[in-house]
Design an enzyme around this catalytic site. Structure first.
Site, PDB file in Angstrom:
ATOM      1  CG  ASN A  76      -1.792   0.975   1.459  1.00  0.00           C
ATOM      2  OD1 ASN A  76      -1.496   2.345   1.111  1.00  0.00           O
ATOM      3  ND2 ASN A  76      -2.982   1.059   1.745  1.00  0.00           N
ATOM      4  CG  HIS A  88       0.872   6.007   4.756  1.00  0.00           C
ATOM      5  ND1 HIS A  88      -0.075   7.403   5.283  1.00  0.00           N
ATOM      6  CD2 HIS A  88       0.235   5.214   5.396  1.00  0.00           C
ATOM      7  CE1 HIS A  88      -0.886   6.664   5.670  1.00  0.00           C
ATOM      8  NE2 HIS A  88      -1.154   5.551   5.754  1.00  0.00           N
ATOM      9  NE  ARG A 113       7.505  21.215   3.392  1.00  0.00           N
ATOM     10  CZ  ARG A 113       8.725  21.472   3.739  1.00  0.00           C
ATOM     11  NH1 ARG A 113       9.474  21.810   3.042  1.00  0.00           N
ATOM     12  NH2 ARG A 113       8.792  21.637   4.826  1.00  0.00           N
ATOM     13  CG  HIS A 148      -8.096   4.283   0.991  1.00  0.00           C
ATOM     14  ND1 HIS A 148      -8.189   4.212   2.230  1.00  0.00           N
ATOM     15  CD2 HIS A 148      -9.414   4.631   0.362  1.00  0.00           C
ATOM     16  CE1 HIS A 148      -9.697   4.590   2.786  1.00  0.00           C
ATOM     17  NE2 HIS A 148     -10.111   4.701   1.335  1.00  0.00           N
ATOM     18  NE  ARG A 197      -9.123   8.419   4.349  1.00  0.00           N
ATOM     19  CZ  ARG A 197      -9.435   7.802   5.110  1.00  0.00           C
ATOM     20  NH1 ARG A 197      -8.608   6.700   5.343  1.00  0.00           N
ATOM     21  NH2 ARG A 197     -10.307   7.721   6.047  1.00  0.00           N
ATOM     22  NE  ARG A 240      -7.183  11.533   5.446  1.00  0.00           N
ATOM     23  CZ  ARG A 240      -7.861  11.178   6.536  1.00  0.00           C
ATOM     24  NH1 ARG A 240      -7.208  10.041   7.024  1.00  0.00           N
ATOM     25  NH2 ARG A 240      -9.142  11.195   6.835  1.00  0.00           N
ATOM     26  CG  HIS A 241      -3.341   9.264   1.349  1.00  0.00           C
ATOM     27  ND1 HIS A 241      -4.290   8.325   0.906  1.00  0.00           N
ATOM     28  CD2 HIS A 241      -3.650   8.681   2.715  1.00  0.00           C
ATOM     29  CE1 HIS A 241      -4.876   7.563   1.367  1.00  0.00           C
ATOM     30  NE2 HIS A 241      -4.532   7.496   2.654  1.00  0.00           N
ATOM     31  CD  GLU A 284      -7.109  -0.140   0.612  1.00  0.00           C
ATOM     32  OE1 GLU A 284      -7.415   0.905   1.453  1.00  0.00           O
ATOM     33  OE2 GLU A 284      -6.047  -0.701   0.966  1.00  0.00           O
ATOM     34  CB  THR A 293      -5.747   4.695   9.549  1.00  0.00           C
ATOM     35  OG1 THR A 293      -5.733   3.608   8.629  1.00  0.00           O
ATOM     36  CG2 THR A 293      -6.070   4.170  10.981  1.00  0.00           C
ATOM     37  CB  THR A 294      -9.618   1.842   7.071  1.00  0.00           C
ATOM     38  OG1 THR A 294      -9.031   2.806   5.814  1.00  0.00           O
ATOM     39  CG2 THR A 294     -10.856   1.427   6.746  1.00  0.00           C
ATOM     40  CD  GLU A 342      -7.345  -5.959   2.964  1.00  0.00           C
ATOM     41  OE1 GLU A 342      -7.355  -5.865   1.808  1.00  0.00           O
ATOM     42  OE2 GLU A 342      -6.527  -5.273   3.542  1.00  0.00           O
ATOM     43  CG  HIS A 391      -5.550  -1.451   9.252  1.00  0.00           C
ATOM     44  ND1 HIS A 391      -5.307  -0.870  10.495  1.00  0.00           N
ATOM     45  CD2 HIS A 391      -5.913  -0.428   8.308  1.00  0.00           C
ATOM     46  CE1 HIS A 391      -5.577   0.520  10.206  1.00  0.00           C
ATOM     47  NE2 HIS A 391      -5.893   0.674   9.169  1.00  0.00           N
ATOM     48  N   GLY A 392      -1.982  -2.332   9.974  1.00  0.00           N
ATOM     49  CA  GLY A 392      -1.308  -2.391  11.169  1.00  0.00           C
ATOM     50  C   GLY A 392      -0.175  -3.600  11.105  1.00  0.00           C
ATOM     51  N   GLY A 411       1.107  -1.397   4.316  1.00  0.00           N
ATOM     52  CA  GLY A 411       1.564  -0.095   3.858  1.00  0.00           C
ATOM     53  C   GLY A 411       2.274   0.769   4.830  1.00  0.00           C
ATOM     54  CG  HIS A 412       1.886   3.564   9.177  1.00  0.00           C
ATOM     55  ND1 HIS A 412       2.607   3.197  10.069  1.00  0.00           N
ATOM     56  CD2 HIS A 412       1.841   5.022   8.697  1.00  0.00           C
ATOM     57  CE1 HIS A 412       2.777   4.296  10.601  1.00  0.00           C
ATOM     58  NE2 HIS A 412       2.422   5.330   9.857  1.00  0.00           N
TER      59      HIS A 412
HETATM   60  N1  PXP Z   1      -5.824  -2.942   3.826  1.00  0.00           N
HETATM   61  C1  PXP Z   1      -6.866  -2.177   3.644  1.00  0.00           C
HETATM   62  C2  PXP Z   1      -8.218  -2.339   3.249  1.00  0.00           C
HETATM   63  C3  PXP Z   1      -6.439  -0.573   4.368  1.00  0.00           C
HETATM   64  O1  PXP Z   1      -7.598   0.358   4.128  1.00  0.00           O
HETATM   65  C4  PXP Z   1      -5.193  -0.463   4.770  1.00  0.00           C
HETATM   66  C5  PXP Z   1      -5.032   1.010   5.128  1.00  0.00           C
HETATM   67  O2  PXP Z   1      -5.239   1.911   4.250  1.00  0.00           O
HETATM   68  C6  PXP Z   1      -4.149  -1.513   4.590  1.00  0.00           C
HETATM   69  C7  PXP Z   1      -4.674  -2.696   4.369  1.00  0.00           C
HETATM   70  C8  PXP Z   1      -2.858  -1.221   4.982  1.00  0.00           C
HETATM   71  O3  PXP Z   1      -2.745  -0.926   6.443  1.00  0.00           O
HETATM   72  P1  PXP Z   1      -1.484  -0.229   6.999  1.00  0.00           P
HETATM   73  O4  PXP Z   1      -1.092   0.621   6.241  1.00  0.00           O
HETATM   74  O5  PXP Z   1      -1.703  -0.150   8.340  1.00  0.00           O
HETATM   75  O6  PXP Z   1      -0.366  -1.541   6.698  1.00  0.00           O
END
Ligand code: PXP
Length: 243
Positions: A10, A13, A21, A46, A48, A52-53, A73, A103-104, A154, A193-194, A215-216
């Site tokens: 992902n 970020h 910037r 994603h 959004r 925002r990104h 997404e 975040t989601t 997912e 996620h996370g 992603g993050h």
């Molecule tokens: N999967 C989905 C559906 C998400 O919305 C996100 C965050 O946007 C992620 C995975 C990735 O999460 P993370 O950035 O915490 O790894």
């Protein structure tokens, strides 16, 4: 157990940093291309509602530049469905969205919005998408996802990632139970996620899970060791768990 497990990177970020910037750097196209070379089997973005990104043009650019599937997404809104109809990424993951969230924060309430989500999934399928639904690991949401006609779920691993102490095993059990239920229904199971190198192992070990979206933690690690090594590190953690 199925040994193969895919990594969708992902890149939201990377765009967060660029938007700080308002210029062109860092480039999401470069990040997506580098991620593929480093072993990503998909790129997730994603779009959004508040932009925002990721911006609309980013999705077009990445679709035109990478040779792996792009997973778009998006929230279940008329605006996003119209954009999806125009962009035609191969994969789409429907997610809940609240403007003020960082975040989601939770999964899509498929059970509570069955008709709307069935309709959205149908529209996307008619546009050639493989549709996935981002849901909490709850039995009624898994069943509702199946009933919606989406072939993929997912599982939201946020509660697992945030859990402490005994809560970690409890959350892992919820994920395992949901993954088993989904497998029995014939659904394809992804998760995300996370997740990071420290907590990814037990999730990657769930045999039903065929793809993780991360992603993050990858983008954060990349600041210190570079994007290719950050992806290599998480891939090794996933594959070690799968052995
Ligand atoms: N999967 C989905 C559906 C998400 O919305 C996100 C965050 O946007 C992620 C995975 C990735 O999460 P993370 O950035 O915490 O790894």
């Amino acid at each position: 157990m199925s040994k193969a497990i895919d990594l969708g990177v992902n890149i939201d970020h990377v765009a967060t940093l660029r938007q700080a910037r308002g210029g062109r750097f860092p480039s999401v196209i470069d990040a997506a291309e580098l991620a593929v070379v480093a072993g990503a089997t998909g790129i997730t973005m994603h779009l959004r509602e508040d932009r925002r990104h990721i911006q609309d043009q980013d999705v077009r650019d990445v679709l035109a530049s990478v040779r792996v599937p792009v997973n778009l997404e998006m929230a279940v809104t008329d605006e996003m469905l119209a954009i999806a109809a125009e962009l035609r990424a191969p994969h789409c993951c429907l997610v809940p969205e609240r403007r003020e969230e960082l975040t989601t924060e939770g999964g899509l309430n498929v059970a509570g919005n069955a008709a709307r989500i069935r309709d959205a999934a149908g529209q996307l399928r008619n546009n050639g998408y493989r549709v996935s639904l981002f849901i909490d690991p709850d039995p009624e949401q898994v069943q509702a996802a199946y009933d919606s006609g989406a072939p993929v779920i997912e599982l939201h691993t946020g509660a697992y990632s945030n859990a402490k102490g005994d809560g970690i095993a409890d959350e892992l059990l919820r994920l395992k139970t949901a993954a088993e239920q989904a497998e029995k229904l014939g659904l394809i199971v992804h998760a995300g996620h996370g997740l990071n190198t420290h907590n990814v192992g037990p999730v990657a070990r769930l045999s039903q899970v065929t793809e993780l979206n991360i992603g993050h933690s990858i983008v954060s690690r990349a600041l210190f060791i570079g994007l290719d090594e950050a992806i290599g590190e998480i891939l090794r953690a996933m594959q070690d768990a799968r052995r």
